[in-house]
Scaffold this motif. Structure first.
Motif, PDB file in Angstrom:
ATOM      1  N   ASP A  96      16.088  35.668 -71.544  1.00 29.76           N
ATOM      2  CA  ASP A  96      16.012  35.312 -70.105  1.00 29.76           C
ATOM      3  C   ASP A  96      14.480  35.430 -69.453  1.00 29.76           C
ATOM      4  O   ASP A  96      14.335  34.740 -68.489  1.00 29.76           O
ATOM      5  CB  ASP A  96      16.978  36.021 -69.382  1.00 29.76           C
ATOM      6  N   SER A  97      13.837  35.917 -70.336  1.00 32.06           N
ATOM      7  CA  SER A  97      12.246  36.002 -69.818  1.00 32.06           C
ATOM      8  C   SER A  97      11.351  35.079 -70.022  1.00 32.06           C
ATOM      9  O   SER A  97      11.729  34.010 -70.695  1.00 32.06           O
ATOM     10  CB  SER A  97      11.811  37.341 -70.407  1.00 32.06           C
ATOM     11  N   ARG A  98      10.190  34.961 -69.466  1.00 32.08           N
ATOM     12  CA  ARG A  98       9.088  33.887 -69.761  1.00 32.08           C
ATOM     13  C   ARG A  98       7.560  34.909 -69.923  1.00 32.08           C
ATOM     14  O   ARG A  98       7.332  35.580 -69.234  1.00 32.08           O
ATOM     15  CB  ARG A  98       8.816  33.326 -68.592  1.00 32.08           C
ATOM     16  N   ALA A 461       8.538  37.173 -55.458  1.00 29.16           N
ATOM     17  CA  ALA A 461       7.559  36.531 -56.498  1.00 29.16           C
ATOM     18  C   ALA A 461       6.936  35.307 -56.475  1.00 29.16           C
ATOM     19  O   ALA A 461       5.915  35.147 -56.967  1.00 29.16           O
ATOM     20  CB  ALA A 461       8.836  36.499 -57.619  1.00 29.16           C
ATOM     21  N   HIS A 462       7.542  34.324 -55.664  1.00 26.44           N
ATOM     22  CA  HIS A 462       6.861  33.130 -55.430  1.00 26.44           C
ATOM     23  C   HIS A 462       5.574  33.457 -54.583  1.00 26.44           C
ATOM     24  O   HIS A 462       4.470  32.916 -55.023  1.00 26.44           O
ATOM     25  CB  HIS A 462       7.831  32.315 -54.781  1.00 26.44           C
ATOM     26  N   ARG A 509      10.610  30.409 -62.417  1.00 24.74           N
ATOM     27  CA  ARG A 509      10.104  29.381 -63.305  1.00 24.74           C
ATOM     28  C   ARG A 509       9.951  28.113 -62.684  1.00 24.74           C
ATOM     29  O   ARG A 509       8.415  27.837 -62.942  1.00 24.74           O
ATOM     30  CB  ARG A 509      11.252  29.096 -64.269  1.00 24.74           C
ATOM     31  N   ARG A 510      10.529  27.567 -61.962  1.00 23.24           N
ATOM     32  CA  ARG A 510       9.869  26.289 -61.065  1.00 23.24           C
ATOM     33  C   ARG A 510       8.718  26.463 -60.309  1.00 23.24           C
ATOM     34  O   ARG A 510       7.832  25.568 -60.027  1.00 23.24           O
ATOM     35  CB  ARG A 510      11.211  25.872 -60.241  1.00 23.24           C
ATOM     36  N   ALA A 511       8.711  27.745 -59.460  1.00 25.94           N
ATOM     37  CA  ALA A 511       7.526  27.895 -58.609  1.00 25.94           C
ATOM     38  C   ALA A 511       6.486  28.333 -59.633  1.00 25.94           C
ATOM     39  O   ALA A 511       5.503  27.697 -59.058  1.00 25.94           O
ATOM     40  CB  ALA A 511       7.984  29.173 -57.747  1.00 25.94           C
ATOM     41  N   GLY A 512       6.476  28.889 -60.503  1.00 27.37           N
ATOM     42  CA  GLY A 512       5.329  28.992 -61.517  1.00 27.37           C
ATOM     43  C   GLY A 512       4.584  27.781 -61.934  1.00 27.37           C
ATOM     44  O   GLY A 512       3.413  27.447 -62.073  1.00 27.37           O
ATOM     45  N   ASP A 513       5.708  26.844 -62.329  1.00 32.65           N
ATOM     46  CA  ASP A 513       5.256  25.501 -62.671  1.00 32.65           C
ATOM     47  C   ASP A 513       4.631  24.799 -61.786  1.00 32.65           C
ATOM     48  O   ASP A 513       3.529  24.081 -61.727  1.00 32.65           O
ATOM     49  CB  ASP A 513       6.432  24.732 -63.312  1.00 32.65           C
ATOM     50  N   GLN A 514       5.097  24.784 -60.587  1.00 35.26           N
ATOM     51  CA  GLN A 514       4.596  24.255 -59.245  1.00 35.26           C
ATOM     52  C   GLN A 514       3.197  24.698 -58.857  1.00 35.26           C
ATOM     53  O   GLN A 514       2.177  23.891 -58.786  1.00 35.26           O
ATOM     54  CB  GLN A 514       5.357  24.246 -58.142  1.00 35.26           C
ATOM     55  N   PRO A 520      -4.897  23.945 -60.684  1.00 40.21           N
ATOM     56  CA  PRO A 520      -4.979  23.768 -62.242  1.00 40.21           C
ATOM     57  C   PRO A 520      -6.295  24.644 -62.712  1.00 40.21           C
ATOM     58  O   PRO A 520      -6.178  25.012 -64.012  1.00 40.21           O
ATOM     59  CB  PRO A 520      -5.457  22.206 -62.345  1.00 40.21           C
ATOM     60  N   GLY A 521      -7.002  25.065 -62.010  1.00 42.23           N
ATOM     61  CA  GLY A 521      -8.138  26.050 -62.586  1.00 42.23           C
ATOM     62  C   GLY A 521      -7.778  27.486 -62.475  1.00 42.23           C
ATOM     63  O   GLY A 521      -8.443  28.272 -62.913  1.00 42.23           O
ATOM     64  N   ALA A 522      -6.855  27.740 -61.907  1.00 44.01           N
ATOM     65  CA  ALA A 522      -6.315  29.004 -61.706  1.00 44.01           C
ATOM     66  C   ALA A 522      -5.438  29.556 -62.905  1.00 44.01           C
ATOM     67  O   ALA A 522      -4.791  28.568 -63.555  1.00 44.01           O
ATOM     68  CB  ALA A 522      -5.520  29.495 -60.628  1.00 44.01           C
ATOM     69  N   CYS A 523      -5.253  30.817 -63.139  1.00 47.13           N
ATOM     70  CA  CYS A 523      -4.485  31.138 -64.270  1.00 47.13           C
ATOM     71  C   CYS A 523      -3.550  32.313 -63.839  1.00 47.13           C
ATOM     72  O   CYS A 523      -3.828  33.586 -64.399  1.00 47.13           O
ATOM     73  CB  CYS A 523      -5.113  31.521 -65.581  1.00 47.13           C
ATOM     74  N   PRO A 524      -2.762  32.271 -62.859  1.00 50.24           N
ATOM     75  CA  PRO A 524      -1.884  33.297 -62.504  1.00 50.24           C
ATOM     76  C   PRO A 524      -0.830  33.659 -63.394  1.00 50.24           C
ATOM     77  O   PRO A 524      -0.524  32.953 -64.167  1.00 50.24           O
ATOM     78  CB  PRO A 524      -1.401  32.858 -61.267  1.00 50.24           C
ATOM     79  N   ASP A 525      -0.474  34.972 -63.501  1.00 46.45           N
ATOM     80  CA  ASP A 525       0.670  35.399 -64.266  1.00 46.45           C
ATOM     81  C   ASP A 525       1.812  34.899 -63.811  1.00 46.45           C
ATOM     82  O   ASP A 525       2.476  35.209 -62.793  1.00 46.45           O
ATOM     83  CB  ASP A 525       0.723  36.717 -64.319  1.00 46.45           C
ATOM     84  N   ILE A 526       2.470  33.919 -64.372  1.00 44.79           N
ATOM     85  CA  ILE A 526       3.824  33.376 -63.829  1.00 44.79           C
ATOM     86  C   ILE A 526       5.085  33.709 -64.720  1.00 44.79           C
ATOM     87  O   ILE A 526       5.965  33.159 -64.570  1.00 44.79           O
ATOM     88  CB  ILE A 526       3.672  31.651 -64.056  1.00 44.79           C
TER      89      ILE A 526
END
Length: 659
Positions: A96-98, A461-462, A509-514, A520-526
């Protein structure tokens, strides 16, 4: 053979309660009040001699019934429940993890009271922000009735907490007609806040959303748990500017509260907000602050924030102590004060601005003479186009200002959640991302842990992921949610979601993709690691006398439940040793055995049934801080002694543990 002979420590795989830590604290302050006694298990342990403690505190012991306190039916039971240890643990759910291998975020399914107990050692003093959005006790909320004065099973049967099959009865509501309507709610929050406080870092902050039903009781509980002196503020979040007029009585309600407390108010710092975000989301509240900034050798300053006060009510009559001239020495850049019109060769006079009301001559300054003398380093004098000078106040934190206690007109999160799920309404009354982004973003720092104990649709989390994308932060989150079933006829159930936890994980998951698309230049932990509360890994290996035979006596019997995997055992060990379950780990095969290493080798573990000397030596050669094996992995006492000798030779600093 006695365990001590093999120099191996045995992991008990049980999360300690608050009592053990409190006894140690009392021992540090009053060693004479702590003695030794024998517990129910026959082992010697430390205990408090309350008679001695009362003698040591004799002048300050509260006697009799006349004292100020806030109490309710079940308060002592709630306190006792918070102190009671738990044998339950967290089992990883990798499917269930990502981004399991790289993420620092956690999503935990289970009763948050049990989760708080389980996390006590691993996250003690490690959480910077705790956010709670508990049930508001409106008369239709499910409330955890954590009162265990009677036998736990009997209480659950009597209260309807569990159904006929022994499962949690989520249909049980805390109605106004219940005899313990307020008491059950207070007990639920009290036990959890007692445990949550110990997880807060010294500079940590807890934020709790609430409405009028229990806000007064919550304030009293927080004053007791965190200390009245650590109260930061009570924010008014204007959630519905049009006003709720459900009851038709009184005035239309437009706001809800967010209570804020610090673990230590002197250590937590000020709550401030990014001024660009504030002006975009709350323009009416922050319209007086100019975004334009300049810098000089002293640092950033606000062009639109001069020391002048343009309020005509503040003049030489109403504020005589604030009406004077400021003198500036251009050569030395020295700042001083004096009488208006005072002659000072070589100095430039900055008199207060003219009032212009036809009655008074001058505006008052915003700072007093003493403040200017004490803080000249927070003032900047700049030349003007007309050949004069103007004085400004320096910005301490570039682009930020103090968060105001009214958070106006930030809408609720319903539209945000619907947008993520194609217009479907999957959750009632989700919090706004901007609200959580405002609150969490106001806490100093960009690299800390944020814990949400009632995570619901996972708005927190979002907000954390979005904050990190915006400012490059490394905040991480721990979401905790009871797997409450979605109603059979609900839109969430029709969309295929069985529990609130499934909604929360899908939202992350959906918020991370959004967020990845918007930044696009950022690399947050999603990513996030999922864990579920379950029974402990250890089973009781008990046999009745008639089943014990001579061959059985010589056998090694495993005390670990058969359904537990290596990952289950590894994370149970991390929790028992006080290591974070977010830490990175790797696994590799050595001599036919799987060896796990955590956080670059802080812990090494092998849970195979038989571990040869070659593997033991390989683990010892890496010199981990801890090395863990199954107790049943060693066929004899001699094998255990051999393991300890190998570690004494190759890695004497390693603590060898067995489970």
């Amino acid at each position: 053979m006695k365990r001590e002979e093999a120099d191996m420590d045995y992991l008990d795989l049980e999360a300690p309660g608050l009592t053990a830590g409190n006894v140690e604290k009392i021992a540090a302050l009053f060693p004479a009040a702590v003695t030794e006694t024998r517990g129910a298990d026959g082992k010697v342990k430390k205990a408090v001699n309350f008679e001695v403690l009362k003698q040591l505190l004799a002048p300050d012991v509260a006697e009799g019934e006349d004292r100020y306190e806030f109490t309710w039916v079940g308060k002592r039971a709630a306190m006792a429940e918070a102190a009671r240890p738990t044998s339950r643990t967290l089992r990883p759910v990798k499917a269930d993890s990502r981004d399991w291998d790289t993420t620092r975020n956690l999503y935990i399914e289970g009763d948050n009271l049990e989760v708080l107990k389980i996390l006590q050692e691993s996250y003690l003093g490690a959480v910077k922000v705790i956010y709670l959005d508990p049930p508001y006790n409106t008369g239709s909320d499910f409330i955890y009735p954590d009162s265990f004065v009677m036998d736990r099973g009997a209480y659950h049967d009597a209260s309807g907490y569990r159904d006929a099959e022994g499962k949690i009865n989520f249909q049980r509501k805390n109605t106004f007609s219940d005899g313990r309507y307020h008491s059950d709610w207070c007990s639920m929050l009290f036990s959890r806040l007692l445990l949550a406080r110990s997880l807060l870092s010294p500079d940590g902050v807890i934020l709790i959303s609430i409405d009028d039903h229990e806000s007064a009781n919550l304030k009293k509980i927080c004053d007791e748990v965190f200390g009245e002196s650590n109260y930061l503020n009570q924010f008014a979040w204007v959630s519905n500017i049009t006003g709720r007029q459900i009851s038709g009585r009184g005035a239309a309600k437009t706001w809800e509260s967010v209570l804020a407390y610090a673990r230590d108010i002197d250590a937590c710092g000020s709550l401030s907000i990014d001024i660009r975000f504030a002006r975009e989301k709350m323009p009416d509240a922050y319209k007086g602050f100019r975004r334009d900034v300049r810098t000089d050798r002293l640092g950033p300053f606000a062009v639109g924030d001069p020391l002048y006060n343009h309020n005509r009510k503040f003049n030489e009559e109403t504020r005589p102590n604030l009406v004077f001239s400021i003198f500036y020495q251009p050569q030395t850049q020295e700042i001083s004060t004096g009488a208006i019109g005072e002659r000072r060769p070589g100095w430039f006079e900055l008199p207060p601005h003219a009032n212009g009301d036809g009655v008074h001559k001058y505006h008052a300054w915003r700072w007093s003479r003493q403040k200017i003398a004490d803080e000249p380093y927070n003032l900047i004098v700049l030349p003007t186009a007309s050949g004069g000078y103007e004085i400004h106040t320096k910005i301490r934190d570039f682009g930020r200002t103090l968060l105001k206690d009214v958070i106006p007109d930030i809408p609720n999160g319903d539209a945000e959640l619907r947008k993520l799920f194609g217009g479907r309404k999957l959750f009632d009354y989700p919090k706004s991302v901007d609200l959580l982004r405002t609150l969490i973003g106001s806490v100093p720092g960009k690299d800390f842990v944020c814990l949400d104990l009632f995570s619901g649709s996972a708005t927190t989390a979002h907000a954390v992921m979005r904050l990190n994308a915006e400012d490059g932060g490394r905040r991480s989150f721990i979401m905790v949610q009871l797997p409450e079933p979605c109603g059979e006829k609900s839109e969430a159930a029709q969309a295929g979601f069985q529990t609130i936890c499934e909604i929360g994980k899908a939202r992350i998951r959906r918020a991370g993709d959004q967020i990845r698309t918007e930044f696009p230049g950022a690399c947050p932990d999603i990513g996030f690691r999922v864990f579920r509360v379950d029974e402990g890994c250890r089973k009781e290996v008990l046999y009745p006398p008639e089943e014990i035979s001579q061959p059985l006596i010589g056998q090694t019997v495993s005390n670990i439940r058969e359904d537990r995997t290596d990952l289950d055992l590894l994370y149970a060990c991390l929790l028992d040793l006080g290591l974070g379950i977010h830490l990175p780990h790797t696994s590799r095969v050595v001599g036919g055995c799987t060896v796990h290493r955590v956080d670059g080798g802080v812990l090494a573990a092998c849970f195979d049934a038989g571990v040869p000397d070659t593997v033991i030596r390989d683990i010892a050669a890496s010199r981990p801080q801890w090395a863990v094996f199954r107790d049943s992995a060693f066929a004899s006492d001699a094998a255990k002694i051999n393991v300890t000798e190998i570690f004494k030779s190759l890695s004497p600093g390693t603590r060898v543990q067995v489970l």
